[in-house]
Scaffold this motif. Sequence first.
Motif, mmCIF file in Angstrom:
data_model
loop_
_atom_site.group_PDB
_atom_site.id
_atom_site.type_symbol
_atom_site.label_atom_id
_atom_site.label_comp_id
_atom_site.label_asym_id
_atom_site.label_seq_id
_atom_site.Cartn_x
_atom_site.Cartn_y
_atom_site.Cartn_z
ATOM 1 N N SER A 63 -96.674 61.930 -50.873
ATOM 2 C CA SER A 63 -97.086 63.015 -51.727
ATOM 3 C C SER A 63 -95.663 63.401 -52.252
ATOM 4 N N ASP A 64 -94.545 63.647 -51.461
ATOM 5 C CA ASP A 64 -93.308 64.093 -52.221
ATOM 6 C C ASP A 64 -92.962 63.130 -53.235
ATOM 7 N N GLN A 66 -94.760 61.333 -55.165
ATOM 8 C CA GLN A 66 -95.422 61.517 -56.094
ATOM 9 C C GLN A 66 -95.055 62.682 -56.927
ATOM 10 N N LYS A 67 -94.861 63.710 -56.241
ATOM 11 C CA LYS A 67 -94.384 64.921 -57.049
ATOM 12 C C LYS A 67 -93.218 64.609 -57.781
ATOM 13 N N PHE A 68 -92.152 64.134 -57.318
ATOM 14 C CA PHE A 68 -91.048 63.757 -57.930
ATOM 15 C C PHE A 68 -91.150 62.838 -59.205
ATOM 16 N N THR A 69 -92.145 61.783 -59.160
ATOM 17 C CA THR A 69 -92.083 60.853 -60.247
ATOM 18 C C THR A 69 -93.098 61.490 -61.171
ATOM 19 N N THR A 70 -93.938 62.690 -61.101
ATOM 20 C CA THR A 70 -94.809 63.108 -62.117
ATOM 21 C C THR A 70 -94.447 64.269 -62.538
ATOM 22 N N ARG A 71 -93.121 64.825 -62.269
ATOM 23 C CA ARG A 71 -92.685 65.905 -62.635
ATOM 24 C C ARG A 71 -92.380 65.996 -64.232
ATOM 25 N N ASP A 177 -96.795 58.604 -64.147
ATOM 26 C CA ASP A 177 -97.826 58.965 -64.947
ATOM 27 C C ASP A 177 -97.367 58.915 -66.440
#
Length: 331
Positions: A63-64, A66-71, A177
Amino acid sequence: MKITAATLKAAWASLPLLPLVARVALLHILQLSDAAEYLDLRSSLLVAVFRAMLVTSKPRSISDIQKFTTRDSGPQGSIWVSRYAAPPPPETGIRDALIDTVERLAGPRHSKSHRPPVPVPDLVDVEAEWTGYRAGAARNEPLPSMSERERYHGMMRECTTPTTILYLHGGAYYLCDPSTHRPTTKKLAKLTGGRCYSVRYRLAPQHPFPSALLDAFVSYFALLYPPPDAYHDPVQPEHLVIAGDSAGGNLALALLQLLMELRNQDAPILWHGELRQVPLPAGVAVNSPWLDMTQSAPTWEMGTPTPYDFLPKPETSTSPTRCCRTRWRRW
């Protein structure tokens, strides 16, 4: 140049990578690195940074990452972006066709078989970004302040061909994304004179196979047969190309296989109250597609990755990539 809080946060997070970046750059410039023969400096740095992110002594949660790469810091410069979410049809015909096809391709399931049934994902709104080239915009110029529909029509005024690219981003099926791939979709739109429809398909492991494939299939149908609230007119199959990179390349080819199977059956699908045929696209274009889903190629047996590959070996890695690849390998 306006420095935002997100920019400062990203810069702070990148500080630990500076020694690595300096070392890789120096070795590359001196032609002392193994990858110098194959990659330019920018690619060498990207490979090194990706490896550092994926192979760490202190693994980060999925999840961390994913958050980094979808910022998303927001589109700027010579790009049009218009967001749209295709609503799911009230019928389940498109999902039923997908599940039936996957089950048939997987082969018969009998009492001695350990193959589980194909999971049945929910039909949900599928978000995407219409992307086009925006000529004359300054490098850091934000998008005009207008509605998404108005931005779409602004993009269309600059399109010179009817080419439409259904783009499926890469990221090992669990990262990234459409925002991470805007440079790619903008370039494709500029080169073709057309537009891209970049899909924000659901990511693993929260949404296992075949969720992403269903989202891609729904997006394909949404282009051909627009839902009532869509911005666009129907896209003719001869003007439609499916494209993707890495895992998105795999997804593009999986979608093509699905379309070919359904085309051979010549069975229409009930879509928003109408029976619709399943035509094939004009073409498929993939960049470095992830095709070896069974990990059977000789390179998987190497002790270390090749000098120009940023992916770690799943069997020895603590990276979340291993988890997601194992999940997808079942199919």
